[in-house]
Design a protein around this motif. Structure first.
Motif, PDB file in Angstrom:
ATOM      1  N   SER A   1     -19.581  11.620  52.698  1.00  0.00           N
ATOM      2  CA  SER A   1     -18.893  10.078  52.480  1.00  0.00           C
ATOM      3  C   SER A   1     -17.501   9.957  52.601  1.00  0.00           C
ATOM      4  O   SER A   1     -17.302  11.111  52.094  1.00  0.00           O
ATOM      5  CB  SER A   1     -19.834  10.537  50.895  1.00  0.00           C
ATOM      6  N   ILE A   2     -17.163   8.953  52.783  1.00  0.00           N
ATOM      7  CA  ILE A   2     -16.317   8.669  53.484  1.00  0.00           C
ATOM      8  C   ILE A   2     -15.523   6.909  52.820  1.00  0.00           C
ATOM      9  O   ILE A   2     -14.867   6.534  52.737  1.00  0.00           O
ATOM     10  CB  ILE A   2     -15.935   8.618  55.236  1.00  0.00           C
TER      11      ILE A   2
ATOM     12  N   GLU B   1     -16.014  -2.566  49.069  1.00  0.00           N
ATOM     13  CA  GLU B   1     -16.052  -1.516  49.525  1.00  0.00           C
ATOM     14  C   GLU B   1     -14.278  -0.965  49.579  1.00  0.00           C
ATOM     15  O   GLU B   1     -13.521  -1.058  49.876  1.00  0.00           O
ATOM     16  CB  GLU B   1     -16.245  -2.701  50.747  1.00  0.00           C
ATOM     17  N   ARG B   2     -14.370  -0.091  49.250  1.00  0.00           N
ATOM     18  CA  ARG B   2     -12.942   1.320  49.249  1.00  0.00           C
ATOM     19  C   ARG B   2     -13.671   2.812  50.230  1.00  0.00           C
ATOM     20  O   ARG B   2     -14.400   3.029  50.343  1.00  0.00           O
ATOM     21  CB  ARG B   2     -12.403   1.638  47.840  1.00  0.00           C
ATOM     22  N   SER B   3     -11.916   3.328  50.429  1.00  0.00           N
ATOM     23  CA  SER B   3     -12.531   4.354  51.840  1.00  0.00           C
ATOM     24  C   SER B   3     -11.825   5.776  51.144  1.00  0.00           C
ATOM     25  O   SER B   3     -10.830   5.737  49.820  1.00  0.00           O
ATOM     26  CB  SER B   3     -11.666   3.732  53.165  1.00  0.00           C
ATOM     27  N   ARG B   4     -12.027   6.404  51.354  1.00  0.00           N
ATOM     28  CA  ARG B   4     -11.574   7.421  50.600  1.00  0.00           C
ATOM     29  C   ARG B   4     -10.206   8.226  51.683  1.00  0.00           C
ATOM     30  O   ARG B   4     -10.132   8.325  52.975  1.00  0.00           O
ATOM     31  CB  ARG B   4     -12.974   8.808  50.783  1.00  0.00           C
ATOM     32  N   ASP B   5      -9.652   8.873  50.884  1.00  0.00           N
ATOM     33  CA  ASP B   5      -7.972   9.661  51.865  1.00  0.00           C
ATOM     34  C   ASP B   5      -8.852  10.107  53.151  1.00  0.00           C
ATOM     35  O   ASP B   5      -9.362  11.425  52.405  1.00  0.00           O
ATOM     36  CB  ASP B   5      -7.244  10.416  50.129  1.00  0.00           C
ATOM     37  N   PRO B   6      -8.638  10.529  54.105  1.00  0.00           N
ATOM     38  CA  PRO B   6      -8.520  10.762  55.186  1.00  0.00           C
ATOM     39  C   PRO B   6      -8.973  12.787  55.125  1.00  0.00           C
ATOM     40  O   PRO B   6      -8.678  13.672  55.747  1.00  0.00           O
ATOM     41  CB  PRO B   6      -8.338  10.597  56.409  1.00  0.00           C
ATOM     42  N   GLN B   7      -7.293  12.713  54.392  1.00  0.00           N
ATOM     43  CA  GLN B   7      -6.825  14.101  54.872  1.00  0.00           C
ATOM     44  C   GLN B   7      -8.015  14.891  53.152  1.00  0.00           C
ATOM     45  O   GLN B   7      -8.441  15.669  54.050  1.00  0.00           O
ATOM     46  CB  GLN B   7      -4.875  14.353  53.678  1.00  0.00           C
ATOM     47  N   SER B   8      -8.405  14.932  52.129  1.00  0.00           N
ATOM     48  CA  SER B   8      -9.700  15.254  52.010  1.00  0.00           C
ATOM     49  C   SER B   8     -10.272  15.123  52.572  1.00  0.00           C
ATOM     50  O   SER B   8     -11.411  15.890  52.151  1.00  0.00           O
ATOM     51  CB  SER B   8      -9.737  14.220  50.567  1.00  0.00           C
TER      52      SER B   8
ATOM     53  N   TRP C   1      -7.553   3.032  55.281  1.00  0.00           N
ATOM     54  CA  TRP C   1      -7.358   3.733  54.557  1.00  0.00           C
ATOM     55  C   TRP C   1      -5.828   3.386  54.408  1.00  0.00           C
ATOM     56  O   TRP C   1      -5.290   3.823  55.178  1.00  0.00           O
ATOM     57  CB  TRP C   1      -7.563   5.327  54.450  1.00  0.00           C
ATOM     58  N   TYR C   2      -5.201   2.828  53.299  1.00  0.00           N
ATOM     59  CA  TYR C   2      -3.909   2.803  53.285  1.00  0.00           C
ATOM     60  C   TYR C   2      -3.329   2.790  51.904  1.00  0.00           C
ATOM     61  O   TYR C   2      -2.533   2.368  51.760  1.00  0.00           O
ATOM     62  CB  TYR C   2      -3.805   1.039  54.043  1.00  0.00           C
ATOM     63  N   GLY C   3      -4.072   3.754  51.916  1.00  0.00           N
ATOM     64  CA  GLY C   3      -3.219   4.396  50.182  1.00  0.00           C
ATOM     65  C   GLY C   3      -4.344   4.200  49.388  1.00  0.00           C
ATOM     66  O   GLY C   3      -3.584   5.075  48.164  1.00  0.00           O
ATOM     67  N   GLY C   4      -5.248   4.010  48.990  1.00  0.00           N
ATOM     68  CA  GLY C   4      -6.009   3.470  48.226  1.00  0.00           C
ATOM     69  C   GLY C   4      -6.222   1.976  47.777  1.00  0.00           C
ATOM     70  O   GLY C   4      -5.503   0.811  48.297  1.00  0.00           O
ATOM     71  N   GLY C   5      -7.086   1.968  47.293  1.00  0.00           N
ATOM     72  CA  GLY C   5      -7.565   0.107  46.351  1.00  0.00           C
ATOM     73  C   GLY C   5      -8.931  -0.039  47.895  1.00  0.00           C
ATOM     74  O   GLY C   5      -9.060   0.698  48.904  1.00  0.00           O
TER      75      GLY C   5
END
Length: 481
Positions: free
Chosen positions: A173-174, A194-201, A229-233
């Protein structure tokens, strides 16, 4: 609604390797789209730490959970019947607790808990981390509920347990939630913004799957193309982000590149796309990396501009054609599939013919087609009368299905005589002497087993086909092994 619902998996009970220190038993069933099945893996991971092993035997369970869907009425009715079954079993096992998870939980919380009193626990899609606290409430004899939608929760810090059906393919899930307010769809109201997950994770999870022998991942979201992803939110708050956050933001094309480069031997798929958010940089990224599969699920829902506007789809028929043309030009061998709704409110025969002509233009490889059913809580249910007779909906649906079958056969016939790379996933449904897997274009390929094994990448010469399946003979391992 932008979700593929695999009918063969509906009601599948999740079973994991038992932990010897765990003494309680969890029975969890999933309905709806792949997001729900993925969420069940997160829930099982959380509850494993609370002393629960999974079981396939309902009668043995201490806790019974059903992960629900509100997209189609059929799924809702099936879940209701399952809840009746659970409660019948519960009469013989009074300590058993029953809970509802997911989209239906959010929508029918008071009905399930207070009016019908058929469950002990109601947990929305963003509240799974609260399960230990909620179970404590239930143990104290109180009903428990948490359906609060989150602006931040992505479960990026939970390592999902995997349903070890084949050990070859997995879903990652992304994104969560959806900002597209399509009038037929309840998802924004049940899964939040809508919110996105940290790409590193995400990359770390893909790397972990590769280390454990998985050969293919599907990046999953209600609308993957709008990943940002721009740091969360929330995505909608991106414009308020700092200049630094904007400069270092990762969009979906960027995420695809990160994942493809992290594991060049692993196949990468994604689902689902929305035409308004599918950009040229995503298509070019797909063309650049050989391990990104040449397949796009691109729901259109209708071929009529008027109906698209009623659905609040933020693209026109012509814009969709331009997108298809760009895909065909940049990735000539790309397969494309559709979602289609027939009988949407006010749909005329002319609108229906527009859908058929759009299908003729695109010639989809396959599709997911439904007659419109009004879903409570959607904008369409509030503002539009469900005015198309059922027999008309069904007749139009039959015409759409018939045309799709014609196009599917047209596309599979073009593969006869070619040699394609196939990832072996399991034994064929029809014969234990044959393997089944998929090519890059997501078409099922069946061929004799010989000395090959599940998880192998094999080159298969296509000798024959049906409208849905390619039939062939392996000619050796591919370079991807």
């Amino acid at each position: 609604m932008e979700k593929i619902i695999n009918e063969s998996k509906q009601g599948e009970a999740l079973v994991l390797e038992p932990q010897t220190t765990n003494g309680k038993k969890l029975f969890i069933e999933s309905y709806g789209c792949q997001m729900n099945f993925s969420d069940s893996e997160i829930v099982a991971s959380i509850l494993a730490k609370e002393g629960y092993n999974t079981t396939q035997h309902l009668e043995d369970a201490d806790l019974v959970l059903v992960n629900t869907c509100s997209i189609r009425d059929k799924a809702e009715q099936t879940v209701r019947k399952r809840l009746e079954k659970y409660n019948a079993v519960k009469k013989g096992n009074p300590t058993m607790k029953v809970g509802v998870l997911g989209c239906m939980a959010e929508r029918l919380k008071s009905k399930f808990l207070e009016e019908e009193k058929i469950v002990d626990l109601v947990v929305g899609p963003d509240a799974y981390k609260d399960l230990p606290n909620l179970l404590g409430e239930v143990e104290e004899g109180r009903d428990a509920i948490n359906v609060i939608l989150s602006k931040e929760e992505t479960y990026g810090d939970i390592a999902p347990v995997r349903l070890q059906s084949n050990g070859v393919t997995a879903f990652v899930s992304i994104t969560r939630g959806c900002d597209n307010m399509c009038t037929f769809c309840v998802v924004p109201f049940t899964r939040g913004r809508e919110r996105s997950r940290d790409p590193q994770s995400i990359v770390e999870e893909v790397n972990d799957l590769a280390a454990r022998g998985f050969k293919e991942v599907t990046l999953l979201g209600q609308n993957v193309d709008s990943y940002l992803w721009y740091g969360g939110g929330l995505k909608k708050d991106f414009e308020k982000a700092s200049d630094m956050a904007k400069a270092t933001a990762v969009n979906f094309a960027g995420l695809l590149s990160l994942v493809a480069e992290a594991q060049p031997k692993m196949r990468i798929r994604f689902s689902t796309s929305n035409p308004q958010d599918m950009t040229l940089d995503v298509i070019r990224t797909m063309a650049k990396y050989p391990n990104i599969c040449k397949y796009i699920h691109l729901p259109v829902q209708s071929g009529s501009d008027r109906i698209l506007k009623e659905m609040n789809r933020l693209h026109t028929r012509q814009e969709y054609f331009e997108l298809i043309d760009n895909i065909r030009e940049i990735i000539p061998d790309c397969a494309i599939s559709q979602d289609m709704i027939t009988g949407f409110p006010t749909e005329t025969e002319e609108d229906h013919q527009d859908t058929l002509s759009l299908m003729e233009y695109v010639k989809y490889d396959f599709g997911f087609m439904f007659a419109y059913s009004e879903r409570p809580g959607t904008l369409a249910a509030r503002k539009l009368e469900d005015d198309i007779p059922l027999d008309v909906k069904k007749r139009r649906l039959a015409e759409v299905i018939a045309l799709q079958q014609e196009h599917s056969l047209y596309n599979t016939q073009k593969q006869v005589g070619k040699t394609v790379e196939v990832l072996i996933e399991k034994a064929s449904k029809k014969s234990d002497a044959e393997w089944a897997g998929r090519n890059s274009q997501n078409t099922v390929v069946v061929f004799p087993k010989e000395h090959y094994n599940v998880g192998d990448f094999v080159n298969v010469e296509i000798l024959d086909c049906t409208s849905t399946t390619l039939l062939g003979k392996a000619v050796g391992y591919s370079d991807n092994n």
